[in-house]
Design an enzyme around this catalytic site. Structure first.
Site, short mmCIF file in Angstrom:
data_model
loop_
_atom_site.label_atom_id
_atom_site.label_comp_id
_atom_site.label_asym_id
_atom_site.label_seq_id
_atom_site.Cartn_x
_atom_site.Cartn_y
_atom_site.Cartn_z
N GLU A 84 0.83 -1.20 0.00
CA GLU A 84 0.00 0.00 0.00
C GLU A 84 0.87 1.25 0.00
OE1 GLU A 84 -3.35 2.44 2.60
OE2 GLU A 84 -2.80 0.41 3.21
N LYS A 105 -8.84 -15.61 15.97
CA LYS A 105 -8.93 -15.16 14.57
C LYS A 105 -10.33 -14.77 14.15
CE LYS A 105 -4.83 -17.82 13.42
NZ LYS A 105 -4.22 -18.97 12.71
N ASP A 154 1.55 -14.32 12.73
CA ASP A 154 0.41 -14.90 12.00
C ASP A 154 -0.49 -13.75 11.57
OD1 ASP A 154 -1.92 -16.14 11.14
OD2 ASP A 154 -1.82 -17.72 12.63
N HIS A 158 -2.41 10.31 -1.18
CA HIS A 158 -2.51 9.04 -1.89
C HIS A 158 -2.33 9.23 -3.39
CE1 HIS A 158 -3.88 7.27 1.86
NE2 HIS A 158 -3.73 6.09 1.29
#
Length: 399
Positions: free
Chosen positions: A97, A226, A301, A393
């Site tokens: 990104e 998760k 993770d 951006h």
């Protein structure tokens, strides 16, 4: 190789069994060529990497065909005044990104100019919650009472499975005849999910033997792993850590190009009111952005970004400026085990000064990570307050 590929086509050799037939490097290369020929998709760049196959196929991946490369940048130096992390740190960020590293870097400048982020770990414990079936409500109640009164017996069974993990607490929840036992473990330098699972299974067998409860699954989702969950937001899972900094009016103006009133209004209307209206668990601007980049760079993770995103950003007006803070109730990270042993990821952990074996390195890492999230939150909210999000951006992340 040609013979092995023909055997794969015929099914006389399975993709997952190549490592038992040849060296790991040859197995990966053979599997990759087979997939190329079967799909018609060239995997030239996927096959270029420095990761050692022999270790990786035994510890980190099955059916390996290569590696995905993600650019790694740094933000900083970021000054941190933690209990375990003290000093200036460069933060490794693995992301595709554009503008993210630049934004966090600006936040690091503001935090450092303000004297550094105060950071503290408030609690530390990885949970696993087996689910049992009871015969009746009274059976569930009797079993719950036994569990709550026999922590030493459960500790003995759980801790016999590991030289590092310690069972800290046990909580019992019921839903009809289902009994959930949420066990919380100190897992040392490791994130510790696998450690907690193995230890919880051992304790679960003791529970079954003594209460007559039938163990249904080692994880009953009250862990909660998760997935966004109120139990982790309230009780915490992994490390509960906060970082904060006082930003003076001068820093807000010179570094962040905004003022306290504008920044505070964006925070309230976006992070608090907007999140509440959306029914969000996280009350933040983009904590997951920084967490995902740090996780990937350091071998965490990445699925645990889900829980980490339940971050709450807070801001308070003070004389002469504003105090900004982040609280991450469920930050699940470690510096040992899993992907942290891979060479590139190990280098990024070393870059943070968390790879020297110190027993407090996991907490140090947590304080640094929370401080990086703080820097990212401050910078994005300031860009919004100044009306500069779109232009930044456009300049840095044009596709």
């Amino acid at each position: 190789m040609d013979t092995s590929i023909e055997q794969l086509r015929k099914g006389t050799i399975k993709l997952h069994s190549l490592e038992s037939e040849m060296a790991a490097s040859d197995a990966v290369r053979t599997r990759r060529r087979f997939i190329e020929e079967e799909t018609g998709a060239p995997l030239e760049y996927t096959g270029r990497y420095t990761i050692p196959e022999e270790y990786t196929v035994k510890h980190n991946i099955e059916n390996m065909i290569g590696c995905i490369q993600i650019p790694v940048g740094v933000a900083g130096p970021l000054a941190v005044k933690g209990e375990y992390a003290r000093g200036a740190f460069y933060i490794p960020l693995a992301t595709t990104e554009g503008a993210l590293a630049a934004s966090v870097n600006r936040g690091c400048s503001a935090v450092s100019k303000a004297g550094g982020a105060e950071a503290r770990v408030f609690s530390d414990g990885m949970s696993r919650a087996p689910v049992f079936a009871a015969d009746s409500i009274s059976h569930a109640a009797d079993a719950a009472s036994w569990i709550e009164n026999n922590l030493p017996l459960l500790k003995e069974a759980a801790e016999a499975t590991t030289s590092h993990g310690k069972l800290k607490s046990v909580s019992v929840y019921t839903a009809g005849c289902s009994v959930y036992v949420r066990m919380v473990f100190d897992t040392g330098l490791s994130m510790g999910m696998n450690m907690a699972t193995i230890a919880a299974e051992a304790a679960a067998h003791v529970i079954s033997e003594n209460t007559g409860l039938r163990l249904v699954a080692a994880s009953g989702n009250l862990c909660c792993d998760k997935k966004p969950a109120a139990v982790n937001l309230i009780e915490g899972r992994g490390k509960t850590v906060s970082a904060g900094v006082f930003l003076t009016d001068e820093i807000l103006k010179s570094v962040l190009k905004t003022d306290a009133e504008s920044l505070f209004e964006v925070h309230v209307r976006k992070n608090l009111e907007g999140s509440a209206r959306a029914g969000a668990f996280g009350f933040n601007a983009h904590a997951a952005n920084i967490l995902a980049a740090v996780f990937i760079a350091t071998g965490q993770d990445p699925a645990h970004v889900v829980e980490g995103s339940s971050c709450m950003t807070t801001m308070e007006r003070r004389n002469g400026g504003l105090y900004a803070a982040v609280t991450l109730p469920s930050l699940q990270i470690g510096v040992l085990g899993g992907g942290t042993a891979l060479p590139c990821q190990r280098e990024c952990i070393a870059l943070l000064g968390c790879a020297d074996g110190n027993e407090n390195n996991a907490k140090k890492f947590a304080e640094i990570t929370a401080s990086a999230v703080l820097a990212g939150e401050i910078s994005l909210l300031a860009a919004l307050a100044a009306g500069k999000l779109g232009s930044s951006h456009k300049k840095l992340a044009r596709g």
